[in-house]
Design an enzyme around this catalytic site. Sequence first.
Site, PDB file in Angstrom:
ATOM      1  N   GLU A  19       0.593   9.455   8.981  1.00 36.28           N
ATOM      2  CA  GLU A  19      -0.905   8.645   8.796  1.00 36.28           C
ATOM      3  C   GLU A  19      -1.284   8.243   9.781  1.00 36.28           C
ATOM      4  OE1 GLU A  19      -4.145   6.350   8.337  1.00 36.28           O
ATOM      5  OE2 GLU A  19      -2.760   5.807   6.469  1.00 36.28           O
ATOM      6  N   GLY A  46       1.459   4.606  10.268  1.00 36.86           N
ATOM      7  CA  GLY A  46       1.379   3.633  10.952  1.00 36.86           C
ATOM      8  C   GLY A  46       0.708   3.834  12.811  1.00 36.86           C
ATOM      9  N   THR A  98      -0.344   5.492  16.298  1.00 34.22           N
ATOM     10  CA  THR A  98      -0.058   7.180  16.658  1.00 34.22           C
ATOM     11  C   THR A  98       0.845   7.075  17.415  1.00 34.22           C
ATOM     12  OG1 THR A  98      -2.702   7.494  16.282  1.00 34.22           O
ATOM     13  CG2 THR A  98      -1.423   8.927  18.049  1.00 34.22           C
ATOM     14  N   CYS A 108      -6.564   1.227   8.757  1.00 35.33           N
ATOM     15  CA  CYS A 108      -7.005   2.176  10.365  1.00 35.33           C
ATOM     16  C   CYS A 108      -8.254   3.319  10.223  1.00 35.33           C
ATOM     17  CB  CYS A 108      -5.612   3.155  10.126  1.00 35.33           C
ATOM     18  SG  CYS A 108      -5.388   3.715   8.208  1.00 35.33           S
ATOM     19  N   LYS A 136      10.926   1.879   3.991  1.00 37.18           N
ATOM     20  CA  LYS A 136      11.220   0.476   4.747  1.00 37.18           C
ATOM     21  C   LYS A 136      10.173   0.180   4.738  1.00 37.18           C
ATOM     22  CE  LYS A 136      10.735  -0.299   9.060  1.00 37.18           C
ATOM     23  NZ  LYS A 136       9.986  -1.234   9.058  1.00 37.18           N
ATOM     24  N   GLU A 147      -8.079   2.489  19.651  1.00 35.51           N
ATOM     25  CA  GLU A 147      -7.917   1.347  18.618  1.00 35.51           C
ATOM     26  C   GLU A 147      -7.558  -0.100  19.443  1.00 35.51           C
ATOM     27  OE1 GLU A 147      -4.777   2.458  15.944  1.00 35.51           O
ATOM     28  OE2 GLU A 147      -5.938   2.461  14.140  1.00 35.51           O
TER      29      GLU A 147
END
Length: 781
Positions: free
Chosen positions: A264, A242, A244, A298, A190, A393
Amino acid sequence: MTVKEIFETMDYGPAPESAGDALAWIVDQGAAFGHFIDGAWTAPRKDFQSSNPANGETLADLTQATADEVDAAVKAARKAQPKWEGLGGHGRAKFLYAIARLLQKHSRLFAVLETLDNGKPIRESRDIDIPLVQRHFYYHAGMAQLMESELPNAQALGVCGQIIPWNFPLLMLAWKVAPALAMGNTVVLKPAEYTSLTAMAFADLCQQAGLPAGVVNIVTGDGAVGEMITTHDDINKVAFTGSTEVGKRIRQATAGSGKSLTLELGGKSPYIVFEDADIDSAIEGLVDAIWFNQGQVCCAGSRLLVQEGIAERFHTKLKARMDGLRIGNPLDKCIDVGAVVDPVQLQTITDLVDGNTEGETYQAAIDMPVEGCFYPPTLITGLAPSSHLMQEEIFGPVLVSTTFRTPSEAIQLANNTRYGLAATLWTENVNLALDIAPKLVAGVVWVNATNLFDAAAGFGGVRESGYGREGGWEGLSAYTKPKGTPKALKPVEAFSGDKGPLDPLDRTPKLYIGGKQARPDGGYSQNIYGRNGVLLGQAPIANRKDLRNAVEAAHAAKGWSGTTGHLRAQILYYIAENLSARSEEFAQRINALTGGKQGEAEVETSIRRLFTYAAWADKYDGQAHGVPIRGVALAMKEPVGVIGALCPDEAPLLGLISVMAPAIAMGNRTVLAASQAFPLSATDFYQVLETSDVPAGVVNILTGPHADLAKPMAGHLDVDAVWSFSSADHSATIERESAGNLKRTWVNNGLARDWMNAEGEGRAFLQAATEVKNIWVPYGE
Ligand code: NAI
């Protein structure tokens, strides 16, 4: 006019790439997409749209998958899988090669489509994303070819559910699909809801390549569709890239399902500049670290740590460079900074920066486009290490900065984060670089360069940046499992009894914490009987507090992780020697505990196993990956840290040693919950440890019910990994509780292991006991 004047007055004229072919391709497809299932397109619905963030124009209509559609995709993948695997490595390699070739032939279409859909500058999609996509398929065509000869004991996992983000839409697809297919899996993928179009073009290309129906299935939609895939009963593996937050949710949702999982996730990667760095290069690097893809990366070098002596000069130069960046139409080949992916993301970035009251904010003095999702390159200096923006982030073109005085302070600041994805360091001093790189808690370290990627070098993080590697040999294990069909786990029950001890002067087993025998905090013990009902001894019942003490002791023993493989080997041999001296006594104890006759064989195998890991301690080496740029990526094996483990019941001594030995051989410290049913071999064994020079805290042994220890062990934030080989299955609890700090888990999921044979040792254990850190260093021309 002098040359200098000419340079100063020259400006860039626009050089836009034409969107014509890409837009025509979309129209050709009907400007509306269904799902790609079983080699064919489903009828499209107009459920949501993909739009160009640079100008807000709608590009195409897309379909939000229903549960039935996801189910159909999984069914198609399941049906296709055996045949795909059965094609053999060479058969699959030909298809992967064909895909790589087609990607090359249509590279410009993919690049323009990516830029239209995502907003990233065409320079990046053309020169970075799409070439890396091609490289990934070429590389993994090779891996398919080599699978049978190089990974003879590996087989495919089955059907993989893959959920990818919007920041590198096609590249993330390639990172997921290529290794999965190479190893004989089929996939249901997806794309992110903002950026589905290159995945649609990829499906088109799979048809052109003649890929068998059902090998690649692509469904579109938002997180709800992602959830349907990750929780689908017939998926064997989930691979996610994507946030966390969603990664943790997926960990919880898949707990105990037996699905293999790689995550990841996010990062707040440090970019460290020492005062002897080549400053101009470091500034150019920084442009690539934080303004590449608008900072929506990321592993973006989003936290600048600059040595105090050069900080002012560095910031001044940096601001001047920021003022020279060009922001605007991403299709313009002269553009440095494109559009943020979506108004939602733009708002998130704006809110984070506007909500900050600390430090000084500088935004590039440049012409901003009047419409579209654009955010100016931003630098925030003078933040404290604990500041919100130093820790969170931002995922946008916003760099935060602080200063340090000494290398050790730099390391401390760099590691002061819950993440551990990447790190960059700049210095002209090779000694300093190679001293600092191992000390950074990160899956990837770049020396005098940044944001370098290649299919040959594994990518992935530690801590809350997730687990698993994508790329390289190390990435393949995420898509394979050992050959063979394991048997179901059978609970091993303790014996009950009512007869007193044979010898009233028996030893008093204790817990073993920090190199000392310790009474249990709760003051409770359990009677341990033999098969004949005779009391063999009392084993202490460890509680949460004992577990905490053991974890603390394991942390205090961190020096062990810095010892040499040679030293660890010597100590493992010494343990074997001391166990050998008492083998008869241990054999008798095992027989008394289990009521069986395997004692002698179990002790003998334990001694062999200690030898095996003594042998491995200085031989499980890293690799030097040849990467097609001016450098080499050193894939170094590092210990995971503190490993907690529930030890097997089937072999009370051998089980504990099979778990302990690989862990400590690789430099980890351990907290071991001994066999619940037969704990007394473990409490005898600490006497062997005491005489074998094992430093205090490296091995801690607890006894007591596994059910009571599983949850606090998996929930403890200072434990880095939990393994469970308990004969009662605690996999679900452990996987669910591990989500808190995303610790690595290795659980038996209801499957048995034969500890007496090859299955009880080997590379799988070494792999679980290590993390691979890829350190990119300049090398050659
Ligand atoms: P996200 O993590 O929600 O989305 C990534 C993918 O996961 C998308 O395909 C989405 O549809 C899917 N997804 C969402 N919820 C799911 C669920 N419950 N189960 C399964 N799949 C699910 O990221 P989002 O909301 O787009 O961005 C939010 C923040 O996440 C960003 O600001 C950034 O900080 C971070 N992020 C990090 C990325 C990375 O590469 N590490 C990539 C994208 C976002």
